[in-house]
Design a protein around this motif. Structure first.
Motif, short mmCIF file in Angstrom:
data_model
loop_
_atom_site.label_atom_id
_atom_site.label_comp_id
_atom_site.label_asym_id
_atom_site.label_seq_id
_atom_site.Cartn_x
_atom_site.Cartn_y
_atom_site.Cartn_z
N VAL A 64 0.84 -1.21 0.00
CA VAL A 64 0.00 0.00 0.00
C VAL A 64 0.87 1.25 0.00
O VAL A 64 0.56 2.24 -0.66
CB VAL A 64 -0.97 -0.01 1.20
CG1 VAL A 64 -1.80 1.27 1.22
CG2 VAL A 64 -1.89 -1.23 1.14
N PHE A 65 1.97 1.22 0.75
CA PHE A 65 2.90 2.36 0.75
C PHE A 65 3.44 2.59 -0.65
O PHE A 65 3.49 3.73 -1.14
CB PHE A 65 4.06 2.09 1.72
CG PHE A 65 5.03 3.24 1.88
CD1 PHE A 65 5.01 4.02 3.01
CD2 PHE A 65 5.96 3.53 0.89
CE1 PHE A 65 5.90 5.07 3.16
CE2 PHE A 65 6.85 4.58 1.01
CZ PHE A 65 6.82 5.36 2.16
N VAL A 66 3.87 1.51 -1.30
CA VAL A 66 4.43 1.62 -2.66
C VAL A 66 3.39 2.18 -3.62
O VAL A 66 3.69 3.06 -4.44
CB VAL A 66 4.95 0.25 -3.14
CG1 VAL A 66 5.38 0.32 -4.59
CG2 VAL A 66 6.10 -0.22 -2.26
N LEU A 67 2.14 1.71 -3.51
CA LEU A 67 1.08 2.21 -4.39
C LEU A 67 0.77 3.67 -4.11
O LEU A 67 0.58 4.46 -5.03
CB LEU A 67 -0.17 1.35 -4.21
CG LEU A 67 -0.12 -0.07 -4.78
CD1 LEU A 67 -1.37 -0.85 -4.38
CD2 LEU A 67 0.01 -0.03 -6.31
N ALA A 68 0.71 4.04 -2.83
CA ALA A 68 0.38 5.42 -2.47
C ALA A 68 1.49 6.37 -2.89
O ALA A 68 1.24 7.40 -3.52
CB ALA A 68 0.13 5.52 -0.96
N TYR A 69 2.71 6.03 -2.56
CA TYR A 69 3.84 6.90 -2.88
C TYR A 69 4.08 6.94 -4.39
O TYR A 69 4.32 8.01 -4.97
CB TYR A 69 5.09 6.43 -2.15
CG TYR A 69 6.23 7.41 -2.19
CD1 TYR A 69 6.24 8.53 -1.35
CD2 TYR A 69 7.32 7.22 -3.04
CE1 TYR A 69 7.28 9.43 -1.38
CE2 TYR A 69 8.36 8.12 -3.07
CZ TYR A 69 8.34 9.22 -2.24
OH TYR A 69 9.38 10.13 -2.28
N GLY A 70 3.98 5.78 -5.03
CA GLY A 70 4.17 5.72 -6.47
C GLY A 70 3.06 6.42 -7.22
O GLY A 70 3.30 7.18 -8.17
N GLY A 71 1.81 6.17 -6.81
CA GLY A 71 0.68 6.81 -7.48
C GLY A 71 0.70 8.32 -7.33
O GLY A 71 0.47 9.06 -8.30
N VAL A 134 10.30 2.90 -5.22
CA VAL A 134 9.48 3.67 -6.17
C VAL A 134 10.35 4.59 -7.01
O VAL A 134 10.24 4.64 -8.24
CB VAL A 134 8.42 4.49 -5.41
CG1 VAL A 134 7.68 5.42 -6.38
CG2 VAL A 134 7.43 3.56 -4.72
N GLU A 135 11.26 5.32 -6.36
CA GLU A 135 12.06 6.32 -7.06
C GLU A 135 13.04 5.68 -8.05
O GLU A 135 13.19 6.16 -9.17
CB GLU A 135 12.81 7.17 -6.03
CG GLU A 135 11.89 8.07 -5.22
CD GLU A 135 12.50 8.54 -3.92
OE1 GLU A 135 11.83 9.28 -3.19
OE2 GLU A 135 13.66 8.15 -3.62
N ASN A 136 13.68 4.59 -7.63
CA ASN A 136 14.72 3.99 -8.47
C ASN A 136 14.19 3.04 -9.53
O ASN A 136 14.82 2.88 -10.59
CB ASN A 136 15.74 3.26 -7.59
CG ASN A 136 16.65 4.21 -6.84
OD1 ASN A 136 17.60 4.75 -7.40
ND2 ASN A 136 16.34 4.45 -5.58
N PHE A 137 13.06 2.39 -9.25
CA PHE A 137 12.54 1.42 -10.22
C PHE A 137 11.43 2.00 -11.09
O PHE A 137 11.09 1.40 -12.11
CB PHE A 137 12.01 0.18 -9.50
CG PHE A 137 13.09 -0.73 -9.01
CD1 PHE A 137 13.62 -1.72 -9.81
CD2 PHE A 137 13.61 -0.58 -7.73
CE1 PHE A 137 14.62 -2.56 -9.37
CE2 PHE A 137 14.62 -1.41 -7.27
CZ PHE A 137 15.14 -2.40 -8.09
N LEU A 138 10.88 3.14 -10.70
CA LEU A 138 9.77 3.71 -11.47
C LEU A 138 10.06 5.13 -11.93
O LEU A 138 10.15 5.40 -13.13
CB LEU A 138 8.48 3.69 -10.63
CG LEU A 138 7.25 4.37 -11.26
CD1 LEU A 138 6.84 3.66 -12.54
CD2 LEU A 138 6.09 4.42 -10.26
N MET A 139 10.23 6.06 -10.98
CA MET A 139 10.26 7.47 -11.33
C MET A 139 11.50 7.87 -12.13
O MET A 139 11.38 8.48 -13.20
CB MET A 139 10.16 8.31 -10.04
CG MET A 139 8.87 8.07 -9.25
SD MET A 139 7.38 8.33 -10.25
CE MET A 139 7.53 10.06 -10.66
#
Length: 322
Positions: A64-71, A134-139
């Protein structure tokens, strides 16, 4: 309010110390890069390892943290790019870096010290590990790929799409050499296997981990020396407002909409989003000629964040917790 300043004050006093030490010549601005390399390679990885290896897997795996922060970060990126591309009429590469400034936090150098002051190092360590995923694998791969696709000759959809995919692959492969990712992976492995380090090695890791926060704050302060924001106040103001206000609000929206998680991690996600942009923001923008804008935005956002972060911490203290 004094209790809030007791949390944020020490952080910005150390940032100011780094600025003054560099401004007066005690350190050179180029030496800040050396200190930054120390934090990235020898300070943060042990801290991440400690935070994850000493907790149960159920405590550190929080989708949920990953989804919230990533979203929330994707929402901020999209809004920043829309403003830069459609409103300000900037090229795609400049739009990508404007979006990066609004959506990519300095979670390691500022986010961790802030959350550690509020909740302690264990919660901060888990929060920064999840944020860095989130930052390194997505953003970062996404933003850098978008910027890389905006080059001369990439004027048709097929060519640009090919460059976008190649840049994404290159960014993801670079993660394999990232020491912070190694610290996260080893921490998770030790947590799953319930291993522990021999005491002498564990003490050495603790010493390195404890050095991460103060040195990272000195680096932030020293890196601000020599930056000028003249002639770019409008862009700096928009990017700063996006980073310090829109990004945490977007993450807060996702926290409210998604299933509940531990309240400390909910707060940590919002706090991580409310800190200034990542420290290497101007360096990443330099390749595409947008380093002046990025450096000016970093200066203005870092100065303003003292007031916005202090206000946010005060507001969070007013919210009743179960």
């Amino acid at each position: 309010m004094l209790s809030v300043l007791a949390i944020t004050g020490p952080i910005y006093l150390v940032v100011a110390l780094g600025f003054l030490a560099t401004r007066t010549g005690l350190f050179q601005r180029t030496e800040m890069r050396t200190f930054g390399k120390y934090v990235i390679n020898l300070g943060l990885p042990p801290m991440l390892f400690n935070a994850l290896s000493q907790r149960r897997l159920t405590e550190i795996v929080e989708p949920v943290f990953v989804l919230a922060y990533g979203g929330g970060s994707l929402l901020a990126l999209a809004a920043g790019m829309y403003w830069a591309r459609r409103v300000a009429g900037k090229p795609l590469s400049a739009s990508a870096f404007a979006g990066m400034g609004m959506s990519c936090s300095n979670s390691g150098f500022i986010g961790f010290p802030v959350v550690a002051q509020v909740f302690g190092a264990p919660t901060a360590g888990v929060g920064i590990a999840l944020a860095m995923v989130v930052e390194n694998f997505l953003m970062l791969p996404l933003v850098l790929a978008l910027a890389e696709s905006d080059v001369a000759g990439a004027d048709d959809g097929r060519t640009r799409g090919q460059r976008l995919r190649a840049a994404l692959a290159q960014s993801l492969l670079a993660l394999l050499r990232n020491p912070m990712i190694h610290g996260i992976a080893l921490g998770v492995l030790f947590s799953v296997m319930e291993w522990s380090l021999p005491e002498p090695l564990g003490r050495a890791v603790n010493l390195l981990a404890a050095s991460s926060a103060p040195i990272s704050l000195l680096v932030i302060g020293g890196s601000l020396v020599g930056i000028r924001a003249r002639g770019m106040l409008h862009d700096v103001g928009i990017i700063g407002a996006g980073k310090l206000l829109m990004h945490p609000l977007a993450v807060l929206l996702m926290v409210v909409l998604l299933p509940p998680m531990d309240v400390k991690l909910q707060t940590a996600a919002v706090l991580m989003a409310a800190v200034p942009m990542l420290g290497i923001y101007p360096i990443l923008a330099q390749k595409h000629g947008h380093d002046s804008m990025a450096a000016a935005a970093q200066l203005g956002t870092t100065v303003l964040s003292f007031f916005t972060l202090s206000s946010l911490v005060w507001l969070l203290q007013q919210v009743p917790h179960p």
